[in-house]
Scaffold this motif. Structure first.
Motif: not given
Lengths: 230, 632
Positions: B491-492, B494-495, B497-499, B501-502, B530
């Motif tokens: 989960v971490l 995923t989070q 990578l979401g942060e 991505e840009d 994190w």
């Protein structure tokens, strides 16, 4: 026209903030320590206070405790202390918001606007069933509109669905997998990072400072949640 | 109290006590004699008659002895208040000077003669027999009116005086006894007391007590002997007894007073020849023992062991010789038990050594593992083992002090950094704000705009640097609160990578992720975890070569979760992995990219704070960061 009191012992900071707020169309009053701030408040009609914590004579915390004895106007603390305990102390004694130094002037203006709207316009009304409301965020499921501090924010349909899901489950942590399953109606096989990306975009749209979200919190290694009582 | 210290009072007391003892002796003798002659139960006449009868009897015996010497009795008794009458049995003759005068007392004695007959018995041995021949009767009469001056008249007078004084004499005895006791008590109390309240020993008290005691015993024995040989008449005897008694009295008084002083000064036992001799011997013995001890403690452990073994062997050889010489007299069971006992003692010794070694070993291990509170108990330990254990304990103490000092200085550093950064933040706020204000003015000059751009960028970097600095010092000093809970690595990630991505897209980096299907849960603090991922991914975004792939793997290894971040570095990595871990070291020498150089250091400190670890590996241009945590 709102009167905003800026209180900081650093005169340069006061004048900088004065410039920004005046540019936004606010009246500004200045004070350079806690006592002066209380005096100004007693003599003028003040709608919002921006106050530093570390000041000579009477510090921000003491001034605010005194202020709260007679008034409930919004107070935003400016602090160089970024310790969590200091933030909690500030909020506990009656602050409505806090900004840590060194701050971004745009953020200060945004927070001032937000607090003023909340204080003057939204007095805890609005209870239409189709409207979900948390803090200054209102989500109208019928018109698919979202308003933050009274201003409409344009969201993509996915972002809207995610926000709706989080707002209906305010206070509970939803994992990326849960969110994916419910919003996309599909099993998530390694596609959760899509959720993370969407949520980051969503945060950028509804939060004043996405790095320090007020509403849409990231619970690291667990998921995301909407704060319940902001 | 003053009386005790006065010398004249003491001398007076001694003289007075001497007088008193003489009075006591005289009066006591008189009382005893009077008691013997029943002065207290009979009338004066009866007493007088009895005593004079006694004297008449001895006079009769005296006459008896005179008769054998052909003395003129008439002439002898001319001046005496005594009459005699001798009646011969065979002839009926009476020799006398008695003409029926009145008498107080009378006594008679039979007059015998002894005849010796010598003869030879049957075996021709010479023997003798004695025959008693009754010759007559001797009578003695003591005259009633004593007109002549002799022993009888004197005795009679003494009896008269004594009888009249018989009760007074008892009184004198009691008084003198009481006085004497009182004086002696005073003398014993006062003995040794000198002016100024101190107890001081005189020359007599300096003499060893056993010598004085021996002297006193000898004096007592000699005076007893002297009294034993006393055969003179009454007057001489009295003088003699008085003299010897006086000497003995003074000796006894001196002895007892000295005894009292010695008890008071606590020198009774110490000031003796025996004590001196014994203490001298023990001192010498101690010296010898200390000498041995010194030698023994200064030779090395090996030689010590050798000496002990040699001693044991010698004892054993002696025992063996003894056994061989006496084996015929010793029953085999006794021998058997002796051997068992010896072995038992040896086993006990070996066990003792083993226990001590075990203790020291455990202590050493605990200390080497960093247990600074551990103390090796030196109870029951002796000699070298004890000193060894103590040395280990001292090392541990030193370590603990050093660690405490280190912690203190680390905390102090953190505090300093926090305070300094706070003071930096305030002017920095002004800088950022005014740079922004200038930017808003939109200056026409292109150069000015570029300068403002630089100011903006650098002030942002300074802000980041200050924040990172505080965080790094907090993380490394351990003052950061940590709330450990099970965290899902997937989960971490995923989070994260979401942060990012840009940022990844911006540098055209693609990610390849390998994660086990079942969720991997580790014990960590989500927010700190994190920060670790954030810092590592920031590094990736900053330093990875444009357009390459970034590999992120999560693996289980026994009970550990291993998370690796791999990327190709854009710049040549000419620093080692260890150097990269240090604060303010950055992958690019020029340092012109954003970042504080604290990211990896913070990540490492945070990982360690949560019980995990972070390792870096540089292999050519391949940069690998590995985070390891325990799986829940």
């Amino acid at each position: 026209m709102y009167n905003i009191l800026i209180c900081d012992d650093e005169k340069d900071i006061v004048s900088a903030l004065k410039i920004y707020l005046t540019a936004e169309g606010y009246n500004t009053l200045c004070a350079y320590n806690g006592d002066e701030a209380l005096k100004v408040i007693s003599e003028n009609e003040v709608h919002l206070v921006l106050m530093d914590i570390m000041m000579p004579h009477t510090d921000g915390i003491s001034a605010m405790i005194k202020l709260r004895e007679s008034s409930n106007i919004p107070v935003i603390l400016l602090t160089a202390k970024s310790e969590d305990t200091d933030k909690i102390l500030g909020l506990n004694v009656g602050a409505d918001d806090y900004i840590t130094k060194p701050f971004n002037p745009v953020e200060v203006v945004a927070r001032v606007r937000s607090q003023l709207r909340r204080f003057t316009q939204l007095g805890g009304k609005l209870t239409e069933k189709t409207i979900l409301s948390i803090g200054n965020i209102q989500l109208d499921d019928k018109s698919k509109q979202v308003k933050v501090d009274g201003e409409t924010v344009s969201l993509t349909p996915t972002e809207f669905e995610i926000l709706k899901l989080l707002m209906t489950n305010a206070g509970t942590v939803l994992s990326p997998k849960d969110i994916y399953r419910k919003v996309w109606n599909d099993q998530a096989y390694g596609a959760e990072s899509t959720v993370a990306v969407h949520i980051r975009h969503l945060r950028e749209k509804i939060e004043i400072n996405p790095a320090e979200p007020r509403y849409l919190k990231v619970v690291w290694a667990h998921g995301y949640k909407m704060e319940k009582g902001v | 109290m003053k009386l005790k210290e006065s010398l004249s009072a003491k001398i007076a007391a001694i003289i007075f006590s001497y007088v008193m003892i003489i009075v006591l002796a005289f009066s006591l003798t008189a009382t005893v004699v009077m008691g013997y002659y029943k002065f207290y139960f009979s009338s004066e006449d009866t007493v007088k008659k009895e005593i004079l009868t006694d004297m008449a009897k001895s006079e009769a015996y005296y006459i008896h002895s005179l008769l054998g010497k052909e003395t003129d009795l008439d002439n002898y008794y001319k001046d005496k208040n005594v009459f005699y009458r001798i009646t011969y049995l065979d002839s009926g003759n009476v020799v006398t000077n008695y003409n029926n005068e009145p008498y107080i007392a009378t006594e008679s004695s039979e007059y015998y003669k002894y005849e010796e007959n010598y003869y030879e018995d049957d075996n021709g041995i010479k023997r003798w027999t004695q025959t008693e021949i009754h010759i007559g009767t001797i009578e003695v009469f003591v005259a009633e009116n004593m007109d002549k001056n002799d022993i009888f008249s004197v005795t009679s007078k003494i009896i008269e005086i004594g009888y009249s004084l018989r009760y007074a004499m008892v009184f004198i005895v009691l008084i003198s006894l009481a006085l004497e006791v009182f004086l002696l008590c005073y003398l014993f109390c006062a003995s040794g007391h000198d002016q100024g309240g101190v107890i001081r020993r005189n020359y007599l008290d300096m003499i060893p007590f056993d010598i004085i005691t021996a002297t006193v015993i000898i004096i007592a024995y000699v005076s007893l002997l002297a009294l034993d040989g006393l055969v003179y008449d009454l007057t001489t005897a009295i003088i003699y007894i008085t003299l010897i008694g006086s000497i003995d009295y003074f000796v006894a008084l001196g002895y007892t007073m000295s005894f009292a002083t010695r008890v008071k000064t606590r020198t009774l036992l110490k000031n003796t020849v025996i004590y001196y001799v014994l203490s001298f011997i023990s001192k010498k013995l101690k010296k010898v023992l200390n000498w041995f001890k010194y030698i023994f403690s200064n030779i090395s452990l090996i030689y010590k062991t050798l000496i002990i073994i040699a001693g044991a062997v010698i004892v054993e050889i002696i025992a063996l010789i003894f056994i061989i010489n006496t084996v015929y007299y010793i029953r085999s069971e006794i021998l058997f038990f002796a051997i068992i006992w010896v072995n038992f003692v040896l086993i006990l010794g070996a066990l003792y050594l083993a226990v001590i070694m075990q203790k020291i070993k455990t202590g050493g291990e605990r200390i080497s593992q960093g247990d600074l509170q551990y103390k090796i108990s030196t109870e029951y330990m002796v000699g070298d083992f004890k000193s060894f254990a103590n040395s280990l304990n001292n090392i541990n103490d030193g370590l603990q002090t050093a660690v405490n000092e280190k912690m203190k200085s680390e905390r102090f550093k953190t505090e300093l950094i926090t305070n300094v950064s706070h003071d930096i933040k305030t002017p920095l706020t002004s800088i950022i704000n005014y740079v922004d204000l200038i930017k808003k003015q939109q200056p026409e000059n292109e150069d000015v705009r570029q300068y403002i751009e630089v100011l903006d960028r650098q002030s942002a970097r300074l802000k980041k640097l200050v924040e990172d600095l505080v965080e790094a010092s907090k993380a490394s000093s351990g003052t950061l609160p940590v709330n450990l809970s099970p965290c899902d690595v997937g989960v971490l990630l995923t989070q994260t990578l979401g942060e990012f991505e840009d940022k990844l897209n911006k540098r055209q980096l693609s990610t390849v992720i390998n994660i086990p299907k079942e969720s991997v849960k580790i014990l960590a603090d989500g927010r700190h975890l994190w920060r670790i991922f954030d810092n590592l991914m920031s590094n990736v975004c900053k330093y990875a070569l444009k357009g390459t792939r970034v590999y992120i793997d999560v693996k289980r290894k026994s009970n550990k979760a291993v998370i690796t971040f791999r990327n190709i570095s854009e710049f040549e990595l000419n620093v080692t992995a260890d150097e990269l871990m240090e604060r303010f070291v950055r992958g690019d020498e020029s340092r012109n990219t954003e970042g504080s150089g604290l990211g990896i250091s913070i990540a490492k400190s945070l990982a360690e704070l949560q019980g995990g670890c972070l390792e870096l590996c540089v292999d050519g241009d391949l940069f690998k960061a590995t985070v390891v945590f325990d799986i829940v």
